[in-house]
Design an enzyme around this catalytic site. Structure first.
Site, PDB file in Angstrom:
ATOM      1  N   SER A 216     -97.505  -9.840 -27.537  1.00  0.00           N
ATOM      2  CA  SER A 216     -98.711 -10.453 -28.065  1.00  0.00           C
ATOM      3  C   SER A 216     -99.114  -9.786 -29.379  1.00  0.00           C
ATOM      4  O   SER A 216     -98.324  -9.735 -30.319  1.00  0.00           O
ATOM      5  CB  SER A 216     -99.820 -10.357 -27.005  1.00  0.00           C
ATOM      6  OG  SER A 216    -100.922 -11.148 -27.317  1.00  0.00           O
TER       7      SER A 216
ATOM      8  N   ASP B  24     -95.683 -20.106 -21.602  1.00  0.00           N
ATOM      9  CA  ASP B  24     -96.671 -19.493 -22.491  1.00  0.00           C
ATOM     10  C   ASP B  24     -97.075 -20.516 -23.556  1.00  0.00           C
ATOM     11  O   ASP B  24     -96.360 -20.737 -24.525  1.00  0.00           O
ATOM     12  CB  ASP B  24     -96.085 -18.238 -23.140  1.00  0.00           C
ATOM     13  CG  ASP B  24     -97.089 -17.477 -23.991  1.00  0.00           C
ATOM     14  OD1 ASP B  24     -98.220 -17.982 -24.184  1.00  0.00           O
ATOM     15  OD2 ASP B  24     -96.745 -16.379 -24.466  1.00  0.00           O
TER      16      ASP B  24
ATOM     17  N   HIS C 235     -98.864 -16.649 -20.700  1.00  0.00           N
ATOM     18  CA  HIS C 235     -98.753 -15.530 -21.641  1.00  0.00           C
ATOM     19  C   HIS C 235     -98.647 -14.192 -20.922  1.00  0.00           C
ATOM     20  O   HIS C 235     -98.022 -13.257 -21.429  1.00  0.00           O
ATOM     21  CB  HIS C 235     -99.969 -15.539 -22.572  1.00  0.00           C
ATOM     22  CG  HIS C 235     -99.896 -14.527 -23.670  1.00  0.00           C
ATOM     23  ND1 HIS C 235     -98.834 -14.439 -24.547  1.00  0.00           N
ATOM     24  CD2 HIS C 235    -100.766 -13.542 -24.043  1.00  0.00           C
ATOM     25  CE1 HIS C 235     -99.047 -13.459 -25.415  1.00  0.00           C
ATOM     26  NE2 HIS C 235    -100.192 -12.898 -25.125  1.00  0.00           N
TER      27      HIS C 235
END
Length: 420
Positions: free
Chosen positions: A193, A361, A394
């Site tokens: 991320s 995701d 995610h």
């Protein structure tokens, strides 16, 4: 004055607490967060110089004689320096998100590092081979200088006077921190991320100092839907009357309501529709039938989100959240370095690159990694790209550790250490 550089070859287990080390198979053991004051100011993209700057950090493994086995792991928005092992002084709540992480932490009773499944002997970032460093990011609220730190000009918390920061500012701070430790070159920069964004920044800002990039569930620029969700989360905080323009530290009232909503919004974007369905369905939480209430949660998913919100506000500062969220939305490699072209932005990259994305995701979709891979291949740069089929959204980068590990280990095995 900066604190003296610590001894860096202390071994993989780290310091033990008075009761002896707590460990599991492959664990780095019990670790204690350390702190280092940078000797000079950090120049920020907004044009300000920030000083003093303290950095919270942890290390795992032993530094090789040639100092060529260092991996910097970079955390996401809500993480901190405690990436692996058991915290010697655990906080009220951990920084690990996701269903599996919660289940595992509940069994141990102690705060595991947010990437504990990936860092340790025999794991993806193998501390029998590599010296792993993790820092809390600039602007943080977990030991590194941020809005809740004391402003030397006033003797009070910076609050809204803390400058707006970028991912590049975070990376320059990490570079200055490593300079104090005497570490010139990195075998790899890795993260998921926001952590993956830092890895990309490292490869561009310091191309001769990074051998490899491991970017997981990340992107070269947040897609418009992600920008929109981040905006809603920030607005929830700033519309809370207790925010008080960001000057809430001495008032006894923090914007916990707005922060809680921001956390709820963020958390559902980290998960997939399938993950939420499989975990909760439409199961009621407190009764066999609905209770006809507006103010109290009825469904299990509602109760779960409230729990997430309550846990988050106990450990995270609202002004830090605003700055981390803004840094995420500003990040755009093509705009920053390529005049709108991602290929031009990545032209100077010299590091080998590993990209891992997850099928479910939707916040940092596989298409974003594919765009980076295509740009690097167009330049003839070495890149390896994988998409893992997994249902958790995610949060997969924190949950699908077992499936990521062989990919990362094989990729890093191509790094030849001078000490071997």
């Amino acid at each position: 004055m900066a604190e003296p550089a610590p001894t860096l070859a202390a071994g993989p287990a780290g310091p033990a607490d008075a009761a002896g080390p707590v460990s599991t198979a492959g664990s780095v053991g019990t670790v204690e967060t350390q702190y280092l004051d940078l000797p000079g100011p950090v120049r920020l993209d907004c044009g300000q110089d920030l000083y003093p700057v303290r950095v919270a950090y942890e290390t795992y493994g032993a530094l090789s004689p040639r100092r060529d086995n260092v991996i910097l792991v970079c955390h996401a928005l809500s993480g901190d320096a405690h990436a692996a092992g058991f915290a010697k002084a655990p906080p009220e709540s951990g920084t690990r998100d996701g269903f599996a992480a919660e289940d595992r932490d509940g069994v141990t009773g102690k705060a595991l590092g947010w990437w504990d499944g990936m860092i340790g002997p025999g794991k993806a970032f193998d501390t029998d081979r590599f010296f792993v460093v993790s820092t809390n990011l600039l602007g943080g609220c977990r030991g590194t200088t941020g809005p809740s730190s004391t402003d030397p000009a006033t003797g009070r918390p910076y609050g809204p006077d803390f400058p707006v920061i970028t991912v590049a500012d975070m990376v320059r701070t990490e570079r200055a921190f490593l300079d104090v430790l005497g570490i010139e070159r990195l075998a790899s920069v890795a993260g998921g991320s926001l952590g993956g964004m830092q890895a990309f920044e490292w490869a561009i800002l310091f191309p001769d100092q990074v051998d490899a990039v491991v970017a997981i569930a990340s992107t070269h620029a947040l897609h418009p839907q992600g920008v929109a969700w981040n905006s809603i989360a920030r607005d929830a905080i700033m519309r809370d009357p207790a925010w008080q323009g960001g000057r809430y530290y001495d008032t006894g009232r923090a914007p916990d309501g707005g922060m809680g909503v921001a956390r709820m919004v963020g958390h559902i974007t980290y998960l997939s529709a399938l993950a939420l369905h499989d975990k909760f369905g439409r199961r009621l939480q407190f009764a066999d039938d609905i209770r006809y209430t507006i103010t109290e949660p009825e469904f299990a998913v509602e109760s779960y989100l409230r729990h997430q919100a309550d846990s988050f506000v106990r450990r995270f500062d609202a002004n830090t959240y605003l700055r981390m969220s803004r840094a995420l939305t500003y990040f755009d490699l093509a705009r920053q370095y390529g005049g709108g072209s991602l290929v031009r932005a990545l032209d100077g990259v010299r590091a080998r690159t590993l990209l891992i994305a997850f099928s479910s995701d939707w916040l940092y979709p596989p298409s974003a990694s594919r765009e980076v891979a295509d740009a690097l291949r167009a330049l003839g740069k070495p890149v390896e790209s994988h998409v893992i089929e997994a249902p958790y959204g995610h949060d997969c980068f924190l949950l699908e550790e077992a499936r990521q590990t062989p990919i990362i280990r094989q990729f890093l095995s191509k790094h030849s250490l001078g000490s071997e």
